[in-house]
Design a protein around this motif. Structure first.
Motif, PDB file in Angstrom:
ATOM      1  N   VAL A  80     -56.321   2.584  39.020  1.00 47.62           N
ATOM      2  CA  VAL A  80     -57.044   3.847  39.243  1.00 47.62           C
ATOM      3  C   VAL A  80     -58.552   3.588  39.281  1.00 47.62           C
ATOM      4  CG1 VAL A  80     -57.233   4.719  36.862  1.00 47.62           C
ATOM      5  CG2 VAL A  80     -57.030   6.323  38.751  1.00 47.62           C
ATOM      6  N   GLU A  81     -59.025   2.604  38.513  1.00 51.46           N
ATOM      7  CA  GLU A  81     -60.441   2.223  38.584  1.00 51.46           C
ATOM      8  C   GLU A  81     -60.808   1.845  40.017  1.00 51.46           C
ATOM      9  OE1 GLU A  81     -62.360  -1.963  38.045  1.00 51.46           O
ATOM     10  OE2 GLU A  81     -61.955  -1.146  36.047  1.00 51.46           O
ATOM     11  N   GLN A  82     -59.996   1.000  40.625  1.00 50.26           N
ATOM     12  CA  GLN A  82     -60.293   0.551  41.981  1.00 50.26           C
ATOM     13  C   GLN A  82     -60.153   1.681  42.996  1.00 50.26           C
ATOM     14  OE1 GLN A  82     -61.767  -2.448  42.776  1.00 50.26           O
ATOM     15  NE2 GLN A  82     -61.966  -2.281  40.563  1.00 50.26           N
ATOM     16  N   GLN A  83     -59.211   2.564  42.777  1.00 49.65           N
ATOM     17  CA  GLN A  83     -59.072   3.733  43.658  1.00 49.65           C
ATOM     18  C   GLN A  83     -60.322   4.599  43.581  1.00 49.65           C
ATOM     19  OE1 GLN A  83     -57.048   4.424  46.005  1.00 49.65           O
ATOM     20  NE2 GLN A  83     -57.643   6.523  46.438  1.00 49.65           N
ATOM     21  N   LEU A  84     -60.824   4.802  42.372  1.00 53.69           N
ATOM     22  CA  LEU A  84     -62.046   5.583  42.194  1.00 53.69           C
ATOM     23  C   LEU A  84     -63.228   4.908  42.874  1.00 53.69           C
ATOM     24  CD1 LEU A  84     -61.503   6.581  38.475  1.00 53.69           C
ATOM     25  CD2 LEU A  84     -61.626   8.185  40.406  1.00 53.69           C
ATOM     26  N   MET A  85     -63.327   3.593  42.751  1.00 56.28           N
ATOM     27  CA  MET A  85     -64.422   2.870  43.387  1.00 56.28           C
ATOM     28  C   MET A  85     -64.305   2.944  44.911  1.00 56.28           C
ATOM     29  SD  MET A  85     -66.142   2.301  40.772  1.00 56.28           S
ATOM     30  CE  MET A  85     -67.519   1.601  41.635  1.00 56.28           C
ATOM     31  N   ASP A  86     -63.083   2.863  45.424  1.00 55.62           N
ATOM     32  CA  ASP A  86     -62.879   3.023  46.871  1.00 55.62           C
ATOM     33  C   ASP A  86     -63.328   4.416  47.321  1.00 55.62           C
ATOM     34  OD1 ASP A  86     -61.831   0.479  47.058  1.00 55.62           O
ATOM     35  OD2 ASP A  86     -59.748   1.138  47.333  1.00 55.62           O
ATOM     36  N   PHE A  88     -65.573   6.303  45.904  1.00 59.68           N
ATOM     37  CA  PHE A  88     -67.032   6.352  45.808  1.00 59.68           C
ATOM     38  C   PHE A  88     -67.679   5.628  46.990  1.00 59.68           C
ATOM     39  CE2 PHE A  88     -71.064   4.550  44.184  1.00 59.68           C
ATOM     40  CZ  PHE A  88     -71.747   5.731  44.010  1.00 59.68           C
ATOM     41  N   LYS A  89     -67.195   4.431  47.272  1.00 60.30           N
ATOM     42  CA  LYS A  89     -67.759   3.657  48.390  1.00 60.30           C
ATOM     43  C   LYS A  89     -67.551   4.379  49.721  1.00 60.30           C
ATOM     44  CE  LYS A  89     -67.148  -0.733  46.057  1.00 60.30           C
ATOM     45  NZ  LYS A  89     -66.313  -1.931  45.949  1.00 60.30           N
ATOM     46  N   GLY A  90     -66.374   4.950  49.907  1.00 61.41           N
ATOM     47  CA  GLY A  90     -66.104   5.701  51.132  1.00 61.41           C
ATOM     48  C   GLY A  90     -67.012   6.897  51.275  1.00 61.41           C
ATOM     49  N   VAL A 137     -62.075   4.928  32.696  1.00 63.74           N
ATOM     50  CA  VAL A 137     -61.819   5.432  34.054  1.00 63.74           C
ATOM     51  C   VAL A 137     -62.015   6.942  34.129  1.00 63.74           C
ATOM     52  CG1 VAL A 137     -60.387   3.489  34.801  1.00 63.74           C
ATOM     53  CG2 VAL A 137     -59.306   5.484  33.740  1.00 63.74           C
ATOM     54  N   ASP A 138     -61.839   7.647  33.031  1.00 63.93           N
ATOM     55  CA  ASP A 138     -62.082   9.089  33.026  1.00 63.93           C
ATOM     56  C   ASP A 138     -63.578   9.372  33.186  1.00 63.93           C
ATOM     57  OD1 ASP A 138     -59.352  10.223  32.485  1.00 63.93           O
ATOM     58  OD2 ASP A 138     -59.556   8.837  30.799  1.00 63.93           O
ATOM     59  N   PHE A 139     -64.411   8.528  32.598  1.00 64.71           N
ATOM     60  CA  PHE A 139     -65.855   8.677  32.773  1.00 64.71           C
ATOM     61  C   PHE A 139     -66.265   8.363  34.217  1.00 64.71           C
ATOM     62  CE2 PHE A 139     -65.301   8.006  28.233  1.00 64.71           C
ATOM     63  CZ  PHE A 139     -66.110   8.990  27.697  1.00 64.71           C
ATOM     64  N   LEU A 140     -65.658   7.326  34.787  1.00 69.13           N
ATOM     65  CA  LEU A 140     -65.903   7.009  36.204  1.00 69.13           C
ATOM     66  C   LEU A 140     -65.486   8.183  37.088  1.00 69.13           C
ATOM     67  CD1 LEU A 140     -64.596   3.324  36.521  1.00 69.13           C
ATOM     68  CD2 LEU A 140     -66.965   4.103  36.709  1.00 69.13           C
ATOM     69  N   ALA A 141     -64.294   8.714  36.836  1.00 63.20           N
ATOM     70  CA  ALA A 141     -63.781   9.828  37.632  1.00 63.20           C
ATOM     71  C   ALA A 141     -64.712  11.031  37.527  1.00 63.20           C
ATOM     72  CB  ALA A 141     -62.362  10.201  37.203  1.00 63.20           C
ATOM     73  N   TYR A 142     -65.163  11.333  36.335  1.00 68.12           N
ATOM     74  CA  TYR A 142     -66.046  12.486  36.148  1.00 68.12           C
ATOM     75  C   TYR A 142     -67.307  12.340  37.000  1.00 68.12           C
ATOM     76  CZ  TYR A 142     -69.123  15.942  34.122  1.00 68.12           C
ATOM     77  OH  TYR A 142     -69.980  16.992  33.978  1.00 68.12           O
ATOM     78  N   GLU A 143     -67.922  11.162  36.915  1.00 70.39           N
ATOM     79  CA  GLU A 143     -69.153  10.959  37.677  1.00 70.39           C
ATOM     80  C   GLU A 143     -68.907  11.026  39.176  1.00 70.39           C
ATOM     81  OE1 GLU A 143     -72.986   8.068  37.809  1.00 70.39           O
ATOM     82  OE2 GLU A 143     -71.059   7.074  37.558  1.00 70.39           O
ATOM     83  N   ILE A 144     -67.870  10.378  39.649  1.00 69.99           N
ATOM     84  CA  ILE A 144     -67.580  10.341  41.080  1.00 69.99           C
ATOM     85  C   ILE A 144     -67.223  11.738  41.600  1.00 69.99           C
ATOM     86  CG2 ILE A 144     -65.927   9.473  42.787  1.00 69.99           C
ATOM     87  CD1 ILE A 144     -65.964   6.822  41.080  1.00 69.99           C
ATOM     88  N   LEU A 145     -66.405  12.457  40.856  1.00 74.82           N
ATOM     89  CA  LEU A 145     -65.998  13.788  41.308  1.00 74.82           C
ATOM     90  C   LEU A 145     -67.139  14.799  41.211  1.00 74.82           C
ATOM     91  CD1 LEU A 145     -62.419  13.858  39.816  1.00 74.82           C
ATOM     92  CD2 LEU A 145     -63.062  13.536  42.222  1.00 74.82           C
ATOM     93  N   ASP A 146     -68.009  14.603  40.241  1.00 74.90           N
ATOM     94  CA  ASP A 146     -69.160  15.481  40.110  1.00 74.90           C
ATOM     95  C   ASP A 146     -70.094  15.294  41.294  1.00 74.90           C
ATOM     96  OD1 ASP A 146     -70.853  17.398  38.707  1.00 74.90           O
ATOM     97  OD2 ASP A 146     -72.163  15.690  38.299  1.00 74.90           O
TER      98      ASP A 146
END
Length: 146
Positions: A80-86, A88-90, A137-146
């Protein structure tokens, strides 16, 4: 996401920001920081000197108990970390590439982004946290989704 994790963990930290309009400051400072790979963001704690945002997140997660504790969950966490990074990059790439082209942006949002969000929702399911417990990963998700 690094700042969110540090705040959540109750860690006092000094934040140094560099003005993107004045890149010369960063170019002058970075060779003298003692970083093996001088990039921003970076994190320093005693002899620990890290760069690369996900590396810093993983380090802090292990230190503060915000990481999976068993192999199957670790694998899901990294996936899920890598999915979130993908995602974000996209998003960033599309933002740069589309400029003022509203049609391209709309295509991205209704196509690629919608599919990625659908996968993330399915992965989350009825859990409160992405891997079933609060983790970095929840912190990553929060930042990316925000």
């Amino acid at each position: 996401s690094i700042r969110y994790l540090l705040k959540y963990a109750g860690v006092d930290f000094n934040e140094k920001r560099y003005d993107p309009a004045n890149k010369e400051t960063w170019y002058t400072v970075k060779p003298n920081l003692g970083l093996d790979i001088p990039k921003v963001p970076y994190y320093m704690e005693g002899d620990i000197k890290l760069s690369q945002s996900v590396v810093i997140m993983r380090y802090l997660a292990r230190k503060h108990g915000l990481v999976a504790r068993d192999d199957p969950t670790l694998g899901r966490q990294e996936m899920v970390e890598q999915q979130l990074m993908d995602m974000f990059k996209g998003y960033i790439t599309t933002l740069i590439d589309t400029g003022d082209d509203d049609a391209k942006w709309k295509d991205y949002c209704t196509g690629t982004l919608k599919q990625q969000l659908t996968l993330l929702v399915k992965f989350l399911g009825d859990k409160q946290w992405l891997i079933g417990q609060l983790s970095y990963v929840d912190f990553l998700a929060y930042e990316i989704l925000d």
